[in-house]
Write an enzyme that holds these catalytic residues in place. Structure first.
Site, short mmCIF file in Angstrom:
data_model
loop_
_atom_site.label_atom_id
_atom_site.label_comp_id
_atom_site.label_asym_id
_atom_site.label_seq_id
_atom_site.Cartn_x
_atom_site.Cartn_y
_atom_site.Cartn_z
N ARG A 137 57.23 117.01 56.18
CA ARG A 137 55.83 116.85 56.32
C ARG A 137 55.23 116.81 57.66
O ARG A 137 56.20 116.49 58.58
CB ARG A 137 55.39 115.60 55.66
CG ARG A 137 55.42 115.32 54.04
CD ARG A 137 54.75 114.12 53.29
NE ARG A 137 55.73 113.18 53.40
CZ ARG A 137 55.61 112.41 54.49
NH1 ARG A 137 54.64 112.34 55.47
NH2 ARG A 137 56.62 111.52 54.65
N TYR A 179 55.95 123.86 52.84
CA TYR A 179 56.91 122.73 52.33
C TYR A 179 56.24 121.65 51.68
O TYR A 179 55.15 121.34 51.64
CB TYR A 179 57.58 122.05 53.64
CG TYR A 179 58.13 120.84 53.29
CD1 TYR A 179 59.53 120.92 52.97
CD2 TYR A 179 57.62 119.59 53.39
CE1 TYR A 179 60.12 119.75 52.32
CE2 TYR A 179 58.14 118.26 52.96
CZ TYR A 179 59.52 118.39 52.55
OH TYR A 179 60.15 117.37 52.27
N GLY A 184 55.32 118.26 50.52
CA GLY A 184 54.15 117.57 50.76
C GLY A 184 53.17 118.10 51.54
O GLY A 184 51.97 117.45 51.14
N LYS A 244 51.37 114.59 47.55
CA LYS A 244 50.99 113.57 48.30
C LYS A 244 49.26 113.55 48.53
O LYS A 244 48.83 112.57 48.77
CB LYS A 244 51.68 113.81 49.79
CG LYS A 244 52.93 113.52 49.61
CD LYS A 244 53.72 112.30 49.02
CE LYS A 244 55.20 112.35 49.06
NZ LYS A 244 55.51 111.00 48.77
N HIS A 293 52.55 104.55 46.86
CA HIS A 293 53.66 105.31 47.16
C HIS A 293 54.90 104.53 46.38
O HIS A 293 55.56 103.85 47.00
CB HIS A 293 53.87 105.52 48.68
CG HIS A 293 54.98 106.50 48.88
ND1 HIS A 293 55.54 106.37 50.16
CD2 HIS A 293 55.53 107.54 48.36
CE1 HIS A 293 56.51 107.25 50.16
NE2 HIS A 293 56.41 108.02 49.08
N SER A 352 59.15 107.36 52.71
CA SER A 352 60.07 108.45 52.39
C SER A 352 61.53 108.28 52.66
O SER A 352 61.77 107.78 53.75
CB SER A 352 59.38 109.69 53.16
OG SER A 352 57.90 109.63 52.89
N CYS A 386 63.97 106.62 51.46
CA CYS A 386 64.41 105.21 51.92
C CYS A 386 65.04 104.58 50.35
O CYS A 386 65.15 103.53 50.01
CB CYS A 386 63.55 104.07 52.31
SG CYS A 386 63.25 104.29 53.82
N ASP A 433 58.16 108.21 42.64
CA ASP A 433 57.72 108.30 43.95
C ASP A 433 56.08 107.72 43.97
O ASP A 433 55.62 107.42 45.05
CB ASP A 433 57.48 109.73 44.15
CG ASP A 433 57.31 110.23 45.71
OD1 ASP A 433 57.79 109.20 46.64
OD2 ASP A 433 56.51 110.93 45.96
N ARG A 437 65.96 119.19 49.31
CA ARG A 437 65.24 118.58 48.33
C ARG A 437 65.87 119.29 46.96
O ARG A 437 66.19 120.38 46.76
CB ARG A 437 63.91 118.68 48.37
CG ARG A 437 63.09 118.27 49.34
CD ARG A 437 63.09 116.67 49.17
NE ARG A 437 62.49 115.82 50.26
CZ ARG A 437 61.83 114.79 50.24
NH1 ARG A 437 61.41 114.48 48.96
NH2 ARG A 437 61.30 114.23 51.11
N ARG A 477 63.44 100.18 55.94
CA ARG A 477 64.62 100.34 56.22
C ARG A 477 64.78 99.54 57.45
O ARG A 477 64.08 100.06 58.41
CB ARG A 477 65.01 101.93 56.54
CG ARG A 477 66.33 102.08 56.86
CD ARG A 477 66.14 103.85 56.98
NE ARG A 477 66.17 104.57 55.97
CZ ARG A 477 67.42 104.91 55.13
NH1 ARG A 477 68.56 104.60 55.92
NH2 ARG A 477 67.29 105.57 54.07
C1 OXD Z 1 57.97 111.87 50.76
C2 OXD Z 1 58.19 112.48 49.48
O1 OXD Z 1 58.00 112.46 51.77
O2 OXD Z 1 58.16 111.99 48.43
O3 OXD Z 1 57.41 110.69 50.91
O4 OXD Z 1 58.57 113.91 49.48
MN MN Z 2 57.45 109.96 48.75
#
Ligand code: OXD
Ligand code: MN
Length: 591
Positions: free
Chosen positions: A80, A208, A210, A217, A237, A259, A261, A286, A375, A406
């Site tokens: 992103r 890509y 997101g 998103k 989220h 993201s 984590c 997510d 991914r 984190r």
């Molecule tokens: C993010 C995703 O970047 O879920 O949070 O792809």
């Molecule tokens: Mn996410």
């Protein structure tokens, strides 16, 4: 004049607003053909085969990875792009200091010039989709127009797309418009623009996840958070997970983490053998849409129908269900390959990469074989632990909300907020080390309130006010907790084993909800003592557990003053209640 595929439903039943918009976009972008997606499996297979023939997708070994494919993105288009993502509201203050802002007319004009003629020689795909079960009053629809078949295939996996969505749009006559083109994939001609007041999105120059799968998103968080405020709900989220305790009662928990984590791992947690009798069901990994119910509880749906998960680290030990889930019918992006055409990524116990994520012979001197943000895209129903309630139009009732980041220090393993208002402060105070999910430096601590820093479609001050207002409407609100699975010792080693062992922490939370577990007031909130957690069979030294469950008051006083400085940026938009909660914490810490 572009050629067009058959319409998924008769012209007379289509929303005029959709056809007018598709015509206007085709006029502007000049595609060679228009493909209306109907959302069938046969359609997805045909689109996939066409990309295989063109060399854009690689078929993986059909014996071990049936119906799996690899896509390699442009090497400069792998995450992103928060610095190129804008919220375009009439008033800059409505976007807030948490967003990049552009005046809507200026943004439209800029994007119009980028989109003009950009689909010449390409196919324009129209993807009508529904975020959430199509028969749910909590769901919302959108239409994405894209010139990328890869994006179309992802959207067909990630959303309930096609005919039924188009029918619902015609009934409701409202939908989010998302226009996307990969353009030239030039990072200097790349913008992700959101117009929440118009329920529209314009994204150019990236293919890509997101940035390009606009249902995710862009719609389900940035635009939906705006819609949610107007309509009295929350777009978050968050993963949603169901936990069946050994007595047979199932409780649902929603958890927000930045993201990369571990949301997917927590949503798919496998109970350790030392905690018999527990079962875990994934509702979402997510995004959660949370609605106050008539019964005073908070009800959640997962608006998505698939997972776009981080691959590295997935293995039978960390997440056996995910490992099994992605062994068929999965689209991989930017992983490495073995000589046998198996996908490969860092963290796999076997296999050897021969080709890296860019398609070059693997050379460890050039970095990891799989991109750290590589991914998998896979249907949620492929998850062996998928909840039977994912299609329930009412959603699931939420007992607990968890925020987490984190952090190698400061935040203890777990603590509970004093009440909802304090929980809003706890969520607003989340800080986390950055990850490879977004372009930029990795490992830098930044504030990421409610894990929504990249995703909230409006001013955080207004957003926290809205959270407080939603809580005030709940007679049976979820309890709110904060966790940190990522605490380290002086040598940099993780203190907590994580993964399945996280269930011990979740079990304590559920007991808190039932009023049966102990805790001590540690000033920042309520912490379990070691004896309050079920530690049977846990392989953590007592000293490490003591560190995990302790609060370092001087460090926390510093944290409180940093949170205060952060919140004060929001000026008059910041609810005073947040500062009052912070002062209570400061006083309890002896400040
Ligand atoms: C993010 C995703 O970047 O879920 O949070 O792809
Ligand atoms: Mn996410």
């Amino acid at each position: 004049m572009a050629t067009a595929s058959p319409l998924p439903i008769p012209m007379s039943q289509l929303s005029r607003a959709v056809t007018d918009w598709v015509d206007a976009v085709a006029q502007l972008t000049q595609p060679e053909s228009v493909h209306w997606c109907e959302g069938t499996r046969a359609e997805r297979e045909a689109l996939t085969s066409a990309l295989v023939r063109e060399g854009q997708l690689l078929k993986l070994d059909p014996k071990t990875y049936p119906d799996c494919h690899l896509y390699r993105s442009d090497p400069a288009d792998v995450a992103r792009v928060e610095h190129l993502t804008y919220i375009c509201t009439r008033s800059k203050d409505d976007a807030g200091p948490n967003n990049n802002w552009m005046e809507p007319q200026a943004a439209h004009a800029k994007m119009r010039e980028l989109f003009r003629g950009c689909m010449r020689g390409r196919t324009l795909y129209v993807i009508p989709y529904c975020m959430g079960p199509v028969d749910s009053p909590l769901a919302r629809c959108g239409v994405e127009i894209t010139d990328s078949a890869y994006v179309a295939i992802n959207m067909l996996i990630m959303t309930r797309a096609g005919r039924e969505a188009l029918e619902r749009i015609a009934r409701e006559d409202t939908f989010v418009r998302g226009l996307h083109s990969t353009g030239e994939l030039d990072p200097n001609r790349r913008f992700i623009m959101h117009f929440p007041e118009e329920l529209s999105i314009e994204s150019y120059g990236s293919g890509y996840g997101g940035n390009a799968l606009l249902g995710k998103k862009c719609h389900a968080l940035r635009v939906a958070s705006w819609q949610a405020r107007a309509e009295g709900w929350l777009a978050e989220h968050m993963l949603i997970v169901g936990l069946r305790d050994p007595r047979g009662a199932t409780h649902y928990v929603a958890a927000a983490f930045p993201s990369a984590c571990g949301k997917t791992n927590l949503a798919m947690l496998i109970p350790p053998d030392t905690l018999p009798g527990w079962e875990v069901f994934t509702v979402g990994d997510d995004i959660a849409w949370l609605h106050p119910g008539a019964d005073g509880r908070l009800w959640a749906i997962n608006p998505e129908a698939g997972y776009f998960g981080v691959v590295p680290g997935t293995n039978p030990q960390t997440n056996r269900n995910a490992y099994e889930m992605i062994r068929r019918d999965t689209l991989f992006t930017n992983v490495a390959l073995t000589a046998d055409h198996h996908p490969w990524w860092e963290g796999l116990p076997d296999g050897r990469p021969v080709t890296d994520w860019q398609g070059r012979p693997f050379d460890p001197a050039r970095g990891p074989a799989a991109h750290p943000n590589s991914r998998f895209t896979v249907a949620a129903t492929r998850n062996p632990a998928c909840s039977p309630l994912i299609d329930d139009p009412r959603g699931v009732p939420i007992s607990a909300i968890i925020f987490g980041g984190r952090r190698r220090e400061v935040a203890p393993l777990v603590y509970e907020a004093r009440d909802w208002a304090h929980g809003v402060l706890v969520g607003a105070s989340v800080a986390s080390e950055t990850t490879a999910a977004a372009v930029g430096q990795v490992g830098v601590v930044r504030r990421d309130p409610m894990a929504m820093q990249p995703f909230c479609g409006y001013n955080f001050g207004d957003y926290w006010r809205h959270w407080l207002a939603v809580g005030a409407r709940l007679s049976r609100p979820p309890r709110i907790f904060h966790v940190n699975w990522f605490r380290r010792d002086a040598e940099g080693k993780f203190l907590w084993p994580g993964f399945g062992e996280n269930l011990r922490v979740l079990a304590w939370m559920l007991e808190r909800c039932a009023g049966t577990a102990g805790a001590i007031d540690a000033g920042i909130g309520l912490l379990p003592r070691a004896e309050d957690l079920d530690t049977r069979g846990l392989k953590v030294e007592p000293q490490a557990l003591a560190t995990l469950l302790s609060v370092d008051a001087p460090l926390w006083r510093k944290e409180v003053s940093e949170v205060r400085a952060y919140l004060e940026q929001y000026g008059a938009r910041l609810p005073q209640q947040m500062l009052a909660e912070l002062s209570r914490t400061a006083a309890a810490l002896g400040d």
